[in-house]
Design a protein around this motif. Structure first.
Motif, PDB file in Angstrom:
ATOM      1  N   ALA A 109      45.251  -4.091  14.543  1.00 32.94           N
ATOM      2  CA  ALA A 109      44.271  -4.171  15.623  1.00 32.94           C
ATOM      3  C   ALA A 109      42.888  -4.570  15.126  1.00 32.94           C
ATOM      4  O   ALA A 109      42.101  -5.169  15.869  1.00 32.94           O
ATOM      5  CB  ALA A 109      44.189  -2.839  16.356  1.00 32.94           C
ATOM      6  N   ALA A 110      42.565  -4.215  13.864  1.00 33.13           N
ATOM      7  CA  ALA A 110      41.247  -4.546  13.332  1.00 33.13           C
ATOM      8  C   ALA A 110      41.315  -4.561  11.814  1.00 33.13           C
ATOM      9  O   ALA A 110      42.031  -3.760  11.206  1.00 33.13           O
ATOM     10  CB  ALA A 110      40.193  -3.542  13.795  1.00 33.13           C
ATOM     11  N   LEU A 111      40.576  -5.486  11.215  1.00 38.17           N
ATOM     12  CA  LEU A 111      40.410  -5.552   9.769  1.00 38.17           C
ATOM     13  C   LEU A 111      38.951  -5.881   9.504  1.00 38.17           C
ATOM     14  O   LEU A 111      38.474  -6.950   9.886  1.00 38.17           O
ATOM     15  CB  LEU A 111      41.326  -6.616   9.163  1.00 38.17           C
ATOM     16  N   ARG A 112      38.250  -4.959   8.857  1.00 38.64           N
ATOM     17  CA  ARG A 112      36.818  -5.121   8.636  1.00 38.64           C
ATOM     18  C   ARG A 112      36.438  -4.756   7.209  1.00 38.64           C
ATOM     19  O   ARG A 112      37.254  -4.264   6.439  1.00 38.64           O
ATOM     20  CB  ARG A 112      36.027  -4.246   9.619  1.00 38.64           C
ATOM     21  N   ASP A 113      35.178  -5.028   6.897  1.00 36.62           N
ATOM     22  CA  ASP A 113      34.630  -4.603   5.616  1.00 36.62           C
ATOM     23  C   ASP A 113      34.568  -3.074   5.623  1.00 36.62           C
ATOM     24  O   ASP A 113      34.010  -2.465   6.539  1.00 36.62           O
ATOM     25  CB  ASP A 113      33.223  -5.196   5.439  1.00 36.62           C
ATOM     26  N   THR A 146      30.528  -1.845   5.120  1.00 36.75           N
ATOM     27  CA  THR A 146      29.554  -2.137   6.178  1.00 36.75           C
ATOM     28  C   THR A 146      30.160  -1.960   7.564  1.00 36.75           C
ATOM     29  O   THR A 146      29.433  -1.844   8.544  1.00 36.75           O
ATOM     30  CB  THR A 146      29.030  -3.571   6.055  1.00 36.75           C
ATOM     31  N   PHE A 147      31.497  -1.992   7.650  1.00 37.02           N
ATOM     32  CA  PHE A 147      32.254  -1.913   8.887  1.00 37.02           C
ATOM     33  C   PHE A 147      31.965  -3.105   9.805  1.00 37.02           C
ATOM     34  O   PHE A 147      32.247  -3.059  10.999  1.00 37.02           O
ATOM     35  CB  PHE A 147      32.016  -0.581   9.602  1.00 37.02           C
ATOM     36  N   GLY A 148      31.447  -4.171   9.195  1.00 42.07           N
ATOM     37  CA  GLY A 148      31.269  -5.434   9.886  1.00 42.07           C
ATOM     38  C   GLY A 148      32.354  -6.418   9.478  1.00 42.07           C
ATOM     39  O   GLY A 148      33.389  -6.031   8.920  1.00 42.07           O
ATOM     40  N   PRO A 149      32.140  -7.709   9.734  1.00 37.98           N
ATOM     41  CA  PRO A 149      33.142  -8.715   9.376  1.00 37.98           C
ATOM     42  C   PRO A 149      33.377  -8.763   7.865  1.00 37.98           C
ATOM     43  O   PRO A 149      32.473  -8.488   7.066  1.00 37.98           O
ATOM     44  CB  PRO A 149      32.514 -10.025   9.882  1.00 37.98           C
ATOM     45  N   LEU A 150      34.607  -9.114   7.484  1.00 38.48           N
ATOM     46  CA  LEU A 150      34.907  -9.305   6.067  1.00 38.48           C
ATOM     47  C   LEU A 150      34.115 -10.481   5.509  1.00 38.48           C
ATOM     48  O   LEU A 150      33.884 -11.478   6.191  1.00 38.48           O
ATOM     49  CB  LEU A 150      36.398  -9.587   5.876  1.00 38.48           C
ATOM     50  N   PHE A 165      41.557  -1.090   7.572  1.00 33.80           N
ATOM     51  CA  PHE A 165      42.545  -1.556   8.537  1.00 33.80           C
ATOM     52  C   PHE A 165      42.692  -0.543   9.663  1.00 33.80           C
ATOM     53  O   PHE A 165      42.697   0.670   9.418  1.00 33.80           O
ATOM     54  CB  PHE A 165      43.921  -1.700   7.876  1.00 33.80           C
ATOM     55  N   THR A 166      42.860  -1.038  10.890  1.00 39.49           N
ATOM     56  CA  THR A 166      43.279  -0.215  12.015  1.00 39.49           C
ATOM     57  C   THR A 166      44.566  -0.815  12.556  1.00 39.49           C
ATOM     58  O   THR A 166      44.605  -1.989  12.912  1.00 39.49           O
ATOM     59  CB  THR A 166      42.229  -0.181  13.143  1.00 39.49           C
ATOM     60  N   ALA A 167      45.636  -0.011  12.577  1.00 40.52           N
ATOM     61  CA  ALA A 167      46.935  -0.490  13.021  1.00 40.52           C
ATOM     62  C   ALA A 167      47.490   0.460  14.077  1.00 40.52           C
ATOM     63  O   ALA A 167      47.259   1.669  14.020  1.00 40.52           O
ATOM     64  CB  ALA A 167      47.901  -0.595  11.842  1.00 40.52           C
ATOM     65  N   ILE A 168      48.231  -0.093  15.032  1.00 39.43           N
ATOM     66  CA  ILE A 168      48.758   0.677  16.156  1.00 39.43           C
ATOM     67  C   ILE A 168      50.282   0.662  16.113  1.00 39.43           C
ATOM     68  O   ILE A 168      50.899  -0.408  16.020  1.00 39.43           O
ATOM     69  CB  ILE A 168      48.278   0.082  17.503  1.00 39.43           C
ATOM     70  N   LYS A 169      50.889   1.844  16.201  1.00 41.31           N
ATOM     71  CA  LYS A 169      52.352   1.959  16.161  1.00 41.31           C
ATOM     72  C   LYS A 169      52.940   1.442  17.478  1.00 41.31           C
ATOM     73  O   LYS A 169      52.509   1.845  18.560  1.00 41.31           O
ATOM     74  CB  LYS A 169      52.752   3.415  15.936  1.00 41.31           C
ATOM     75  N   GLN A 170      53.946   0.596  17.368  1.00 35.56           N
ATOM     76  CA  GLN A 170      54.492  -0.094  18.532  1.00 35.56           C
ATOM     77  C   GLN A 170      55.698   0.607  19.150  1.00 35.56           C
ATOM     78  O   GLN A 170      56.102   0.286  20.265  1.00 35.56           O
ATOM     79  CB  GLN A 170      54.879  -1.522  18.138  1.00 35.56           C
TER      80      GLN A 170
END
Length: 256
Positions: free
Chosen positions: A221-225, A228-232, A241-246
């Protein structure tokens, strides 16, 4: 990687970590994906600052760590805050994770999953987290990037100084750059004793991690630095990483 003696000086020597910013990001991601309450596991919780902050926010926290020394420090902090009865601490290797039931989310920070490798072990650890995750559950974890391993840690040495101890940290990067072997020596200033520990970190490209997550039933769902928690950026030193179980484990078993 249990950390043993290093546990007692982890907070002292990790003073640059901004837990408030990390907590704000983690809690924001959990809430964004619908996890506002319920059971959350902190995998490789260490001395538990994030675990305690999420406990205070109302989550039913499980702190999992292989190091009894780390968990002892966390228990003491929880006692001081008066919240020891609101969290469950488990001494477990996350490769052999057993949470006795399902969870709404799992978090893992400060490079825990870098220590698990090589790749088959990393994949098993992700699968273990997935096994206990409810459908729609959130898996949020960080990793040191290949850039950090090859350009920052590399073959460099660092000295971390605290009021009670001095930690000397020596790295040795493998020729292919996929592993850094780390040797730590801790000099106790009061007693003159020295303790030594050795362990390794493994690094993975983001596309590989995404593929591992998808095979374990997650959607990225999201991949960031991760700092900084901004863009890589090309020189980002940490992913988050933020991942969601399907699907649930029961659905997976039913569908073969």
């Amino acid at each position: 990687m249990p950390y043993n003696e290093f546990a007692y000086f982890y907070d002292e020597l990790n003073g640059e970590a901004d837990y408030d910013v990390l907590y704000t990001y983690v809690k924001g991601q959990l809430e964004e994906h619908g996890v506002t309450q319920g059971i959350v596991a902190d995998l490789g919780c260490g001395t538990g600052d994030l675990t305690l902050m999420l406990t205070q926010a109302g989550y039913d926290m499980i702190g999992v760590d292989q190091s009894e020394e780390m968990l002892a420090v966390l228990r003491e902090k929880a006692d001081e805050l008066g919240i020891a009865d609101r969290l469950l601490l488990l001494r477990q290797d996350i490769l052999e994770l057993d949470l006795f039931g399902t969870i709404r989310a799992a978090v893992s920070t400060f490079d825990t999953y870098n220590h698990i490798g090589p790749a088959p072990r990393f994949e098993k650890a992700v699968e273990k987290a997935a096994f206990f995750m409810e459908k729609g559950g959130v898996f949020l974890f960080d990793l040191n990037t290949p850039y950090k391993h090859r350009q920052v840690l590399a073959d460099n040495e660092f000295v971390l100084e605290g009021p009670d101890a001095v930690c000397r940290w020596k790295n040795a990067c493998s020729p292919a750059g996929e592993r850094v072997d780390i040797a730590i020596s801790i000099d106790y200033l009061d007693t003159g004793e020295t303790f030594r520990e050795e362990f390794s970190e493994y690094t993975y490209e983001a596309d590989y991690v995404k593929a591992v997550l998808e095979r374990a039933g997650f959607r990225l769902a999201a991949l960031r630095d991760g700092e900084t928690f901004g863009p890589l950026r090309p020189d980002s030193q940490r992913y988050i990483f933020t991942a969601i179980k399907q699907y649930t484990q029961l659905e997976k078993d039913h569908n073969g």
